[in-house]
Design a protein around this motif. Structure first.
Motif, PDB file in Angstrom:
ATOM      1  N   GLY A  48       0.822  -1.070  -0.098  1.00 59.07           N
ATOM      2  CA  GLY A  48       0.085  -0.043   0.001  1.00 59.07           C
ATOM      3  C   GLY A  48       0.941   1.119  -0.012  1.00 59.07           C
ATOM      4  N   GLY A  49       0.202   2.432   0.534  1.00 66.27           N
ATOM      5  CA  GLY A  49       1.056   3.426   0.475  1.00 66.27           C
ATOM      6  C   GLY A  49       0.681   4.299   1.725  1.00 66.27           C
ATOM      7  N   VAL A  50       1.373   5.562   1.989  1.00 62.10           N
ATOM      8  CA  VAL A  50       1.328   6.574   2.968  1.00 62.10           C
ATOM      9  C   VAL A  50       1.107   7.738   2.545  1.00 62.10           C
ATOM     10  N   ILE A  51       0.092   8.622   2.903  1.00 62.06           N
ATOM     11  CA  ILE A  51       0.053  10.205   2.460  1.00 62.06           C
ATOM     12  C   ILE A  51       0.067  10.983   3.770  1.00 62.06           C
ATOM     13  N   LEU A  52       0.774  12.111   3.982  1.00 62.06           N
ATOM     14  CA  LEU A  52       0.607  13.005   4.898  1.00 62.06           C
ATOM     15  C   LEU A  52      -0.202  14.253   4.230  1.00 62.06           C
ATOM     16  N   ALA A  53      -1.174  14.442   5.001  1.00 61.04           N
ATOM     17  CA  ALA A  53      -2.225  15.434   4.227  1.00 61.04           C
ATOM     18  C   ALA A  53      -2.927  16.255   5.325  1.00 61.04           C
ATOM     19  N   ARG A  54      -3.120  17.419   4.718  1.00 64.88           N
ATOM     20  CA  ARG A  54      -4.106  18.372   5.655  1.00 64.88           C
ATOM     21  C   ARG A  54      -5.160  18.958   4.968  1.00 64.88           C
ATOM     22  N   ALA A  55      -6.260  19.058   5.602  1.00 63.91           N
ATOM     23  CA  ALA A  55      -7.616  19.656   5.011  1.00 63.91           C
ATOM     24  C   ALA A  55      -8.235  20.203   6.136  1.00 63.91           C
ATOM     25  N   GLU A  56      -9.335  20.742   5.665  1.00 64.75           N
ATOM     26  CA  GLU A  56     -10.456  21.529   6.648  1.00 64.75           C
ATOM     27  C   GLU A  56     -10.893  20.718   7.929  1.00 64.75           C
ATOM     28  N   SER A  57     -11.229  19.455   7.368  1.00 66.82           N
ATOM     29  CA  SER A  57     -11.882  18.659   8.299  1.00 66.82           C
ATOM     30  C   SER A  57     -11.822  17.027   7.782  1.00 66.82           C
ATOM     31  N   LYS A  58     -11.944  16.211   8.945  1.00 66.39           N
ATOM     32  CA  LYS A  58     -12.021  14.815   8.413  1.00 66.39           C
ATOM     33  C   LYS A  58     -13.047  14.609   7.260  1.00 66.39           C
ATOM     34  N   ALA A  59     -14.121  15.373   7.143  1.00 65.25           N
ATOM     35  CA  ALA A  59     -14.947  15.121   6.361  1.00 65.25           C
ATOM     36  C   ALA A  59     -14.539  15.512   4.945  1.00 65.25           C
ATOM     37  N   ALA A  60     -13.541  16.272   4.954  1.00 66.39           N
ATOM     38  CA  ALA A  60     -13.087  17.011   3.646  1.00 66.39           C
ATOM     39  C   ALA A  60     -12.194  15.855   3.106  1.00 66.39           C
ATOM     40  N   ILE A  61     -11.368  15.432   4.252  1.00 67.98           N
ATOM     41  CA  ILE A  61     -10.298  14.278   3.551  1.00 67.98           C
ATOM     42  C   ILE A  61     -10.818  13.153   2.975  1.00 67.98           C
ATOM     43  N   GLU A  62     -12.157  12.954   3.763  1.00 66.50           N
ATOM     44  CA  GLU A  62     -12.914  11.516   3.524  1.00 66.50           C
ATOM     45  C   GLU A  62     -13.408  11.647   2.061  1.00 66.50           C
ATOM     46  N   ALA A  63     -13.855  13.184   1.654  1.00 65.64           N
ATOM     47  CA  ALA A  63     -14.434  13.143   0.276  1.00 65.64           C
ATOM     48  C   ALA A  63     -13.084  13.132  -0.710  1.00 65.64           C
ATOM     49  N   ILE A  64     -11.808  13.754  -0.360  1.00 62.52           N
ATOM     50  CA  ILE A  64     -10.632  13.508  -1.303  1.00 62.52           C
ATOM     51  C   ILE A  64     -10.242  12.081  -1.639  1.00 62.52           C
ATOM     52  N   VAL A  65     -10.332  11.225  -0.473  1.00 62.90           N
ATOM     53  CA  VAL A  65      -9.859  10.124  -0.694  1.00 62.90           C
ATOM     54  C   VAL A  65     -10.723   9.325  -1.680  1.00 62.90           C
ATOM     55  N   GLN A  66     -11.943   9.563  -1.396  1.00 68.57           N
ATOM     56  CA  GLN A  66     -13.017   8.870  -2.268  1.00 68.57           C
ATOM     57  C   GLN A  66     -12.863   9.127  -3.930  1.00 68.57           C
ATOM     58  N   GLN A  67     -12.082  10.111  -4.259  1.00 65.50           N
ATOM     59  CA  GLN A  67     -11.839  10.581  -5.705  1.00 65.50           C
ATOM     60  C   GLN A  67     -10.717   9.640  -6.071  1.00 65.50           C
ATOM     61  N   ASP A  68      -9.686   8.883  -5.321  1.00 67.25           N
ATOM     62  CA  ASP A  68      -8.723   8.273  -5.701  1.00 67.25           C
ATOM     63  C   ASP A  68      -9.142   7.221  -6.476  1.00 67.25           C
ATOM     64  N   PRO A  69      -8.603   6.878  -7.789  1.00 73.15           N
ATOM     65  CA  PRO A  69      -8.922   5.821  -8.494  1.00 73.15           C
ATOM     66  C   PRO A  69      -8.572   4.464  -8.030  1.00 73.15           C
ATOM     67  N   PHE A  70      -7.635   4.498  -6.928  1.00 72.03           N
ATOM     68  CA  PHE A  70      -7.463   3.212  -6.327  1.00 72.03           C
ATOM     69  C   PHE A  70      -8.935   2.839  -5.425  1.00 72.03           C
ATOM     70  N   ALA A  71      -9.473   3.953  -4.776  1.00 72.53           N
ATOM     71  CA  ALA A  71     -10.521   3.688  -3.853  1.00 72.53           C
ATOM     72  C   ALA A  71     -11.814   3.455  -4.968  1.00 72.53           C
ATOM     73  N   ILE A  72     -12.006   4.122  -5.981  1.00 74.80           N
ATOM     74  CA  ILE A  72     -13.123   4.039  -6.776  1.00 74.80           C
ATOM     75  C   ILE A  72     -13.061   2.613  -7.506  1.00 74.80           C
ATOM     76  N   ALA A  73     -11.954   2.090  -7.762  1.00 69.77           N
ATOM     77  CA  ALA A  73     -11.949   0.700  -8.514  1.00 69.77           C
ATOM     78  C   ALA A  73     -12.016  -0.540  -7.357  1.00 69.77           C
ATOM     79  N   GLY A  74     -11.771  -0.100  -6.021  1.00 71.53           N
ATOM     80  CA  GLY A  74     -11.754  -1.041  -4.946  1.00 71.53           C
ATOM     81  C   GLY A  74     -10.288  -1.876  -4.879  1.00 71.53           C
ATOM     82  N   VAL A  75      -9.441  -1.284  -5.321  1.00 69.21           N
ATOM     83  CA  VAL A  75      -7.998  -1.970  -5.187  1.00 69.21           C
ATOM     84  C   VAL A  75      -7.366  -1.651  -3.883  1.00 69.21           C
ATOM     85  N   ALA A  76      -7.723  -0.455  -3.202  1.00 69.64           N
ATOM     86  CA  ALA A  76      -7.085  -0.151  -2.007  1.00 69.64           C
ATOM     87  C   ALA A  76      -8.202   0.454  -1.073  1.00 69.64           C
TER      88      ALA A  76
END
Length: 97
Positions: A48-76
């Protein structure tokens, strides 16, 4: 701004992950450009991988990670860890809360 460690865990074979690498890198590039991602890389061994990230809120970062092609395709799957930085190396002091 909140700070997060995003832990990606591959749940499908690496051949399926590798098929999406270019799209995943484009996703990373977009969020580096937007200022959300600060540091990233793959786990060793390659599970897998590791990302250090910043966002306004946990909800905002959750919305961001849902855009990852890995998450969309269900590979990660993502584990999102929010933390409050209180100490840092000199060059990272701008990230202290």
């Amino acid at each position: 701004m909140a700070t997060f460690v995003l832990l990606l865990n591959y749940v499908r074979p690496l051949t399926e992950v590798d098929a999406l690498i270019s799209q995943h890198k484009a996703f990373l590039d977009a969020h580096y450009e937007a200022g959300h991602f600060l540091l990233s890389g793959r786990k060793e061994p390659r599970t897998g991988g590791v990302i250090l990230a910043r966002a306004e809120s946990k909800a905002a970062i959750e919305a961001i990670v849902q855009q990852d092609p890995f998450a969309i395709a269900g590979v990660a799957q993502y584990e999102i860890v929010e933390f409050v930085p209180t100490m840092s190396a000199t060059e990272l002091r701008t990230f202290l809360s």
